[in-house]
Every structure is written in structure tokens, then in C-alpha cells.
Motif scaffolding. Structure first.
Motif, short mmCIF file in Angstrom:
data_model
loop_
_atom_site.label_atom_id
_atom_site.label_comp_id
_atom_site.label_asym_id
_atom_site.label_seq_id
_atom_site.Cartn_x
_atom_site.Cartn_y
_atom_site.Cartn_z
N PHE A 39 0.86 -1.18 0.00
CA PHE A 39 0.00 0.00 0.00
C PHE A 39 0.90 1.23 0.00
O PHE A 39 2.07 1.15 0.33
N ALA A 84 0.96 4.88 1.79
CA ALA A 84 0.40 5.67 2.88
C ALA A 84 1.07 7.04 2.87
O ALA A 84 2.25 7.14 3.19
N ASP A 85 0.32 8.04 2.46
CA ASP A 85 0.87 9.40 2.34
C ASP A 85 2.19 9.39 1.55
O ASP A 85 3.18 10.01 1.95
N VAL A 134 -8.28 -0.44 4.46
CA VAL A 134 -7.42 0.74 4.27
C VAL A 134 -7.64 1.78 5.37
O VAL A 134 -6.71 2.50 5.72
N LEU A 186 -5.46 0.62 8.12
CA LEU A 186 -4.06 0.88 7.75
C LEU A 186 -3.72 2.35 7.95
O LEU A 186 -2.63 2.69 8.44
N ALA A 187 -4.63 3.24 7.57
CA ALA A 187 -4.40 4.67 7.75
C ALA A 187 -4.25 5.00 9.23
O ALA A 187 -3.32 5.72 9.63
N THR A 192 -0.89 3.69 10.62
CA THR A 192 0.31 4.36 10.12
C THR A 192 0.29 5.86 10.35
O THR A 192 1.29 6.54 10.10
N ALA A 228 -1.43 7.87 8.61
CA ALA A 228 -1.52 8.48 7.28
C ALA A 228 -2.92 9.06 7.06
O ALA A 228 -3.91 8.53 7.56
N VAL A 239 -4.48 6.27 2.33
CA VAL A 239 -3.84 4.98 2.03
C VAL A 239 -4.55 4.39 0.82
O VAL A 239 -5.77 4.41 0.72
N ARG A 240 -3.76 3.86 -0.11
CA ARG A 240 -4.31 3.20 -1.30
C ARG A 240 -3.42 2.03 -1.66
O ARG A 240 -2.26 1.96 -1.25
N ARG A 241 -3.99 1.10 -2.46
CA ARG A 241 -3.19 -0.01 -2.97
C ARG A 241 -2.12 0.54 -3.89
O ARG A 241 -2.36 1.47 -4.67
#
Length: 158
Positions: A53, A55-56, A72, A75-76, A79, A81, A84-86
Motif C-alpha cells: 500500500f 500511505a501518504d 485501508v 491501515l491509515a 500508520t 496516514a 492509504v491506497r493499494r
């Protein structure tokens, strides 16, 4: 079957980390978690999906159970961030040095932030990609966590 350069890189990285792995190759492929589970003869939840991914703007690696989708939003939050994207296939290869479908949990050209799905930690053995879409290795989850430098986290999309 002769060893590819990618598989040798994973084996060398594992050895440098003090991890003895035995890579198994499956001509039918192990690109997806269900394919890998069928080939290995294990549960889909024992398959380690190495998902990259961004992240920022920073690549991160989410080692996710094959039975789960990574969230996601989580995940954000994990982290810090805002977005977050793939990762694209190119971004994933640049960050890890490996193509999608064969990305191992370690052996990358530079350190990555690694998050490890807690659901992987409940199995006696999990199976991760070994540099190619037809190559995997078995490992105890605790060894995976240590070798990847990962942090256990709840990554599962609800």
C-alpha cells in the motif's frame, strides 16, 4: 526445476535473517490465496498475502491472512496516514523488488514498514510467497513476524 534469481534472493535474505526455509514450487501457480492453499494443501487463512500500500506517499507492506481483506481505514489509522491506497504494480515492484503475486515478506531492497495481520498468528504454520507466483515457503508465524520486522495489528476488513 531450476531456481530463479528471485527465489534465490528470498532464500539468501532468509538465511541472512537466520531463518531456514524450504521453498516449494507449484507449476499450477500460487498467485492467489485460494490457488496457494489448494497447491499447498492448507487452509486459505494460512496463506500470507504480501500487499503493498502507499500511505501518504510511503510504501508499506501489509502481511494479511488469505482469508481476509485489508482495511485501508485501519491501515491509515495504524500508520498515521491521511490517505492509504493499494500500490500500483510498478510501485509494488519498486518498493519490494518483486512482482505482485510473488512478493515475499522480507528481502526487499530497503526497509519497509510492515504490519502483520493478527489472524496469521493463530496458525502453527503459514505460507508466504518466495519471489515468484509459483513459489512459497512455510514458516511459523512468530518467525514470520521477527524476520519481516512486522508489527502485529488488526488489519481485517469487517
Amino acid at each position: 526445476m531450476p531456481k530463479s534469481r528471485s527465489v534465490r534472493r528470498v532464500e539468501e535474505a532468509a538465511a541472512a535473517l537466520g531463518l531456514a526455509i524450504q521453498v516449494r514450487r507449484f507449476p499450477e501457480g500460487t498467485r492467489t490465496a485460494p490457488d496457494a492453499a489448494r497447491a499447498v494443501g492448507c487452509e486459505v487463512g494460512q496463506i500470507v498475502k504480501s500487499l503493498v500500500f502507499v500511505a501518504d506517499g510511503r510504501p508499506i507492506l501489509a502481511l494479511t491472512s488469505g482469508a481476509n481483506r485489508a482495511d485501508v481505514g485501519k491501515l491509515a489509522a495504524l500508520t498515521g496516514a491521511s490517505a492509504v491506497r493499494r500500490a500500483t504494480a510498478e510501485e509494488a515492484r519498486e518498493a519490494t523488488g518483486f512482482a505482485i503475486g510473488g512478493t515475499p515478506p522480507f528481502g526487499h531492497p530497503r526497509p519497509l514498514s510492515v504490519l502483520v495481520d493478527r489472524d496469521l498468528l493463530g496458525w502453527p504454520e503459514v505460507w508466504a510467497a518466495a519471489g515468484r507466483p509459483d513459489a512459497v515457503f512455510g514458516v511459523a508465524p512468530e518467525q514470520l513476524l521477527e524476520a519481516s520486522g512486522g508489527v502485529p495489528a488488526d488489519l481485517r476488513e469487517e
